[in-house]
Scaffold this active site. Structure first.
Site, PDB file in Angstrom:
ATOM      1  N   CYS A   1       0.800  -1.192   0.115  1.00 12.02           N
ATOM      2  CA  CYS A   1       0.037  -0.192  -0.002  1.00 12.02           C
ATOM      3  C   CYS A   1       0.726   1.104   0.004  1.00 12.02           C
ATOM      4  O   CYS A   1       0.388   2.133  -0.691  1.00 12.02           O
ATOM      5  CB  CYS A   1      -0.856  -0.013   1.035  1.00 12.02           C
ATOM      6  SG  CYS A   1      -0.233  -0.174   2.632  1.00 12.02           S
TER       7      CYS A   1
ATOM      8  N   HIS B   1      -2.557   0.480   6.969  1.00 10.51           N
ATOM      9  CA  HIS B   1      -2.791   0.736   5.523  1.00 10.51           C
ATOM     10  C   HIS B   1      -2.520   2.331   5.355  1.00 10.51           C
ATOM     11  O   HIS B   1      -2.549   3.011   6.132  1.00 10.51           O
ATOM     12  CB  HIS B   1      -4.204   0.534   5.072  1.00 10.51           C
ATOM     13  CG  HIS B   1      -4.696   0.525   3.565  1.00 10.51           C
ATOM     14  ND1 HIS B   1      -3.763  -0.190   2.849  1.00 10.51           N
ATOM     15  CD2 HIS B   1      -5.710   0.874   3.110  1.00 10.51           C
ATOM     16  CE1 HIS B   1      -4.444  -0.070   1.541  1.00 10.51           C
ATOM     17  NE2 HIS B   1      -5.357   0.717   1.754  1.00 10.51           N
TER      18      HIS B   1
ATOM     19  N   ASP C   1      -7.953   5.300  -2.880  1.00  4.24           N
ATOM     20  CA  ASP C   1      -7.055   4.049  -2.545  1.00  4.24           C
ATOM     21  C   ASP C   1      -6.556   3.328  -3.818  1.00  4.24           C
ATOM     22  O   ASP C   1      -7.013   2.450  -4.214  1.00  4.24           O
ATOM     23  CB  ASP C   1      -7.805   3.250  -1.770  1.00  4.24           C
ATOM     24  CG  ASP C   1      -7.016   2.257  -0.907  1.00  4.24           C
ATOM     25  OD1 ASP C   1      -5.811   1.892  -1.346  1.00  4.24           O
ATOM     26  OD2 ASP C   1      -7.665   1.350  -0.047  1.00  4.24           O
TER      27      ASP C   1
END
Lengths: 321, 651
Positions: free
Chosen positions: B413, B457, B473
């Protein structure tokens, strides 16, 4: 050796019986000097119908005490010297074949006396020991399939030398339990020893002493002893003592119920000897070491060096109710 | 100075117990203590025991003083300090061990047992787990047993001491519970526990340089737990915001040096849809960030404000577990317009770094019509070209974004968020990185959500005209499954596969979930019993306007009441043996004698001592003693008792 000691009348009144006991104590005190507590204990043991184990070094008067007891109480006496080659037959007796009658005839051994002195009992083999111990327990012996009763009263006074280690067979706990009391005699005090050295030979004195009682008298005394009053408070005290020995970390094996019974019986006799109105805590304390000393098994890491010390500690730790 | 005497073995009974109490007290400290202290402790204990066993003298005063000095300097050298939990407990442990070497009497053992209790207590300064309670109870039982062993000596069996100690603790339990419930909780404690600075901060890092990480360690530690008032949001909607990174130096991202409190941050939020009401129990992070779902509008945690980027910030680092209630909105819009200065600030990039990325951004932006189209184009690129999600990415070197986007194309991520933001900024679109957690695992037993450190995250918020700060995202474009099921579930599936069959992992799962549910309840009800919980609990109990005075009064009343209750129970249980009338009369004589009979002393021996004092004439002493013995132990109670009454009257 058999002596007829039938007194014309056996006194049943307490005062008369007390007089006999006092006389016996006095007579014993003349022979065994400066050992009044031990004499009281030995007398109490016999009055409580118990066998006595005397444990001490040689020459302290173990044998003399046993002989004097027999003499003063008017009991038939025999002495068995225990050695490693002693056989049961040497104690009990043997059947001998009579040529003239063509039959076996039983020759009674030394055990058929009213007071037996088993000298140095730990030197004989367990087989010989057990012959005596069986007689002590059963008051009878079995020979050739027939049972022969032992005379009444029947006492065993055994001596044991604690210093001997080599070639001895120490009595196991279960057999020690057959002795009501174990007493130690100890050295005499200075004054007594002086009299022993300078005075008359004790063996000669023993012969000149007259019995103060006989078997019937002794039996009468024993039944009086069994009737000495035991109060509830005293039963509580004995229970407290027994409980303490069982719970204490210093003791691995505490006093058994049989031990408590023995304690009461011995304390009764002691109260009788001391002329107490009932059993006092003093009587229990007086006999406690003799009763419990050989019945308690101290734990491994105890700080007490002797059974007497341990017993004294128990007495000092239990409150008298 | 007394000459050293030999020990007499009298402590052999109680010493092992005292030592066990000490050992148990030190156990929780052992993982934190330097090895030499544990070694020295064991050495001193065995030394002391050997001395007692062999009845040898204790070490001399000089030896002990020397040892104490050496140990003190040792602690100083190890920690270069003597204050704080670490050096403090080390000193306590080593001095307790040395105290053993001069333990001669009962009094010294008392000191040792006090020390054990103190050591046990100080272990709570380090950590409080659910198993701390059984440990506390167990250690107190052992310490109490040691106490009783010492006090009662050989008069009591070990078993009896053990039972007695258990009983004493049982008597104390209601009082302890009353104390715990009613003792006023204060939000700002008067005292501050110096916390070990050596403790690693778990949680979110305040820097992010994805190119420097080749392997992301997966920690299964719980970050926080959440209880929702309503239904639990879908996994894809569970974005837990933590902190915001705004500065990029070409290699790593960082936040602004200090979070700036902004009174307007809260006003910029426009909410739509239904609010989500929930409660978070956050494990200590040693950081100031307060986790919240998306954008919170209300939070019940004192001394916490909203930072400029709508993140929640606590005034001080969070060094203990806290629970707080929040209201959040998943459908929201932040801000209507961004000033030109801010716009520039959020698009800042270092000069001449990652040139290929710069080039790519310009090309893509030129192709796209609007900013939104550009965002979609980048996401499409990440989704359709050969980008891979991995937790073990290659190292990236000096221009990490270039290397990532054009060469390696493997990352997690942080890589995607970082690359995405850089692309945005290159195209002049303000972008910032959000660090937080995503997803979480529902515990079916507790009905709550567990969010672990492995759920950490990173995602991006970009400024789009008309939409305000908008969440994007990029990881979802690369690995949608990571977003849909969450990291924890993915890891659990892996367990089943490696084991080759499913049943054990299901069982394991259930065990893990049960343990977590118990832990969550424990945290919520026991460890989390703070000022707010206490206040509401007091109200629930019916106390109006709870304050510390009322609570203290209630507490005192309760404790006094409970102590009286226990005393009455004990009194009812205790039946004194019926007193013998003769014993009562005799007691009058004992009192007059002015001396106390010893334990196990018979009346006759006592009489001898009384005669020695001369307080009572000898003949009366003898008369009373004889009459008492007759009355108490003789057969003729009635007569003897009368006589005793008479002679006692003559005193």
């Amino acid at each position: 050796m058999q002596r007829s000691t039938t007194l014309e009348s056996v006194p049943t009144g307490r005062a008369d019986q007390r007089a006999v006991v006092d006389e016996a104590r006095k007579a014993l005190g003349q022979i065994i000097l400066g050992k009044d507590p031990q004499i009281s204990l030995a007398l109490a043991c016999l009055l409580a119908r118990g066998h006595l184990l005397i444990e001490d070094l040689p020459g302290l008067g173990k044998t003399m005490l046993a002989q004097a007891l027999a003499r003063v109480l008017g009991l038939s006496f025999s002495r068995i010297q225990f050695t490693s080659d002693l056989l049961p037959a040497d104690i009990i007796g043997v059947s001998v074949f009579r040529q003239e009658s063509g039959e076996f005839e039983f020759q009674p051994g030394p055990v058929f006396s009213q007071l037996i002195l088993a000298d140095e009992v730990n030197r004989a083999t367990p087989k010989a020991q057990s012959a005596l111990l069986e007689a002590m327990e059963e008051y009878q012996v079995s020979v050739d399939g027939s049972t022969r009763p032992l005379p009444t009263p029947f006492f065993v006074v055994a001596t044991q030398n604690p210093g001997d280690q080599i070639g001895t067979f120490p009595l196991p706990e279960s057999q020690l339990d057959r002795f009501l009391m174990r007493v130690e005699i100890g050295y005499p005090n200075e004054e007594s020893e002086r009299e022993l050295i300078a005075g008359e030979d004790r063996r000669q004195m023993l012969k000149s002493i007259e019995p103060v009682a006989g078997p019937e008298m002794l039996i009468a005394l024993q039944s009086s002893v069994a009737q000495v009053h035991v109060s509830d408070a005293l039963v509580n005290y004995i229970q407290a003592l027994a409980r303490h020995t069982r719970e204490s970390a210093d003791v691995e094996i505490g006093l058994s119920p049989r031990g408590s019974q023995a304690l009461v019986a011995a304390a009764r006799a002691h109260a009788f000897v001391e002329n107490h109105s009932g059993v006092y805590p003093d009587d229990v304390q007086a006999v406690f070491a003799a009763i419990a000393g050989h019945r308690l098994k101290p734990s491994g890491n105890t700080r007490f060096r002797s059974p007497a010390e341990l017993c004294q500690h128990v007495l000092d730790s239990v409150a008298i109710p | 100075m007394a000459k050293p005497r030999g020990t007499d073995g009298s402590l052999l009974q109680s010493l092992p117990w005292t030592m066990s109490a000490l050992v148990i007290a030190i156990l929780p400290h052992v993982p934190y203590l330097p090895f030499w202290i544990t070694g020295a402790f064991l050495g001193c204990a065995s030394w002391r025991y050997a001395v007692e066993m062999r009845r040898r003298p204790l070490p001399s005063t000089w030896t002990r003083a020397g040892l104490a000095l050496v140990c003190f300097l040792g602690v100083w050298a190890t920690y270069s300090s003597i204050s704080g939990v670490g050096p403090g407990s080390a000193l306590l442990a080593i001095m307790a061990a040395l105290k053993l070497l001069e333990t001669r009497r009962r009094r010294d053992q008392f000191v040792l047992l006090f020390l054990s209790i103190f050591l046990v207590m100080s272990s709570l300064l380090r950590e409080q787990y659910i198993w701390s309670l059984p440990y506390l109870v167990g250690s107190v039982v052992v310490i109490m047993t040691a106490w009783l062993r010492m006090a009662a000596g050989e008069a009591q069996t070990t078993r009896r001491s053990f039972m007695n100690s258990g009983r004493l603790i049982l008597y104390a339990v209601p009082i302890a519970i009353a104390m715990w419930v009613f003792f006023p909780r204060i939000s700002t404690p008067f005292w501050a526990v110096p916390v070990d600075t050596s403790r690693a901060t778990t949680g979110l890092s305040e820097h992010m340089s994805p190119g420097d990480i080749s392997e992301l360690s997966q920690s299964n530690e719980v970050a926080f737990r959440v209880t929702f008032d309503g239904p639990i949001p879908e996994p894809r909607d569970r974005y837990w915001r933590g902190l915001i990174l705004t500065e990029f130096d070409g290699r790593s991202w960082s936040g602004s040096s200090a979070p700036i409190m902004s009174s307007r941050a809260r006003d910029k939020i426009e909410t739509r849809g239904d609010p989500v009401e929930y409660e978070i129990t956050l494990e200590p992070t040693m950081q100031q960030w307060v986790i919240a779902l998306d954008i919170p509008t209300r939070w019940s945690i004192p001394r916490t404000y909203m930072g400029r980027q709508q993140q929640l910030v606590h005034e001080t680092p969070i060094d203990q577990r806290i629970a707080y209630e929040l209201t959040s909105f998943s459908d929201y819009r932040i801000g209507n317009d961004l000033s030109a200065a801010n716009r520039r600030w959020y698009s800042r990039l270092p000069e001449q770094r990652n040139p290929r990325t710069h080039q790519l951004a310009r090309e893509l932006r030129a192709d796209a019509g609007t900013d939104r189209d550009f965002v979609d184009a980048v996401l499409r690129m990440l989704n359709q070209e050969e980008f891979y999600y991995t937790l073990e990415p290659p190292l990236l070197g000096s221009d990490p974004i270039d290397r990532f986007l054009f060469d390696t194309r493997e990352g997690f991520c942080e890589h995607y968020a970082s690359a995405f933001s850089v692309l945005m900024r290159n195209a002049g679109i303000p972008a910032r990185i959000v660090l937080g957690y995503h997803g979480g695992e529902v515990n079916p037993l507790g009905g709550h959500l567990i969010v672990r450190q492995s759920d950490a995250h990173a995602w991006v918020e970009v400024w789009l005209d008309g939409l305000g700060w908008h969440r994007v995202d990029p990881t979802a474009a690369v690995a949608p499954e990571r977003i849909d099921i969450g990291a924890s579930d993915a890891a659990l599936e892996g367990i089943g596969e490696t084991w080759g069959f499913n049943a054990p992992s299901r069982l394991l799962h259930r065990v893990v979930m049960t343990w977590d549910a118990v832990n969550a309840k424990w945290n919520a009800w026991v460890l989390g019993y703070g000022p707010e919980t206490q206040d509401s609990f007091m109200r629930w109990l019916g106390m109006e306007n709870p304050n510390w005075r009322k609570m203290i009064l209630t507490l005192v009343g309760l404790v006094v009441g409970l102590v009286m209750l226990v005393s009455v129970l004990l009194m009812l249980r205790y039946r004194p043996p019926p007193r013998d009338p003769a014993a009562i009369l005799y007691q009058r004589f004992v009192k007059k004698s002015r001396i106390e009979p010893r334990t196990g002393e018979t009346a006759r021996v006592f009489a001898l001592r009384v005669r020695e004092t001369g307080a009572i004439p000898d003949d009366i002493v003898d008369n009373v003693t004889n009459a008492y013995l007759d009355a108490r132990y003789g057969p003729d109670d009635e007569q003897a008792f009368k006589k005793l009454k008479r002679v006692v009257g003559t005193i």
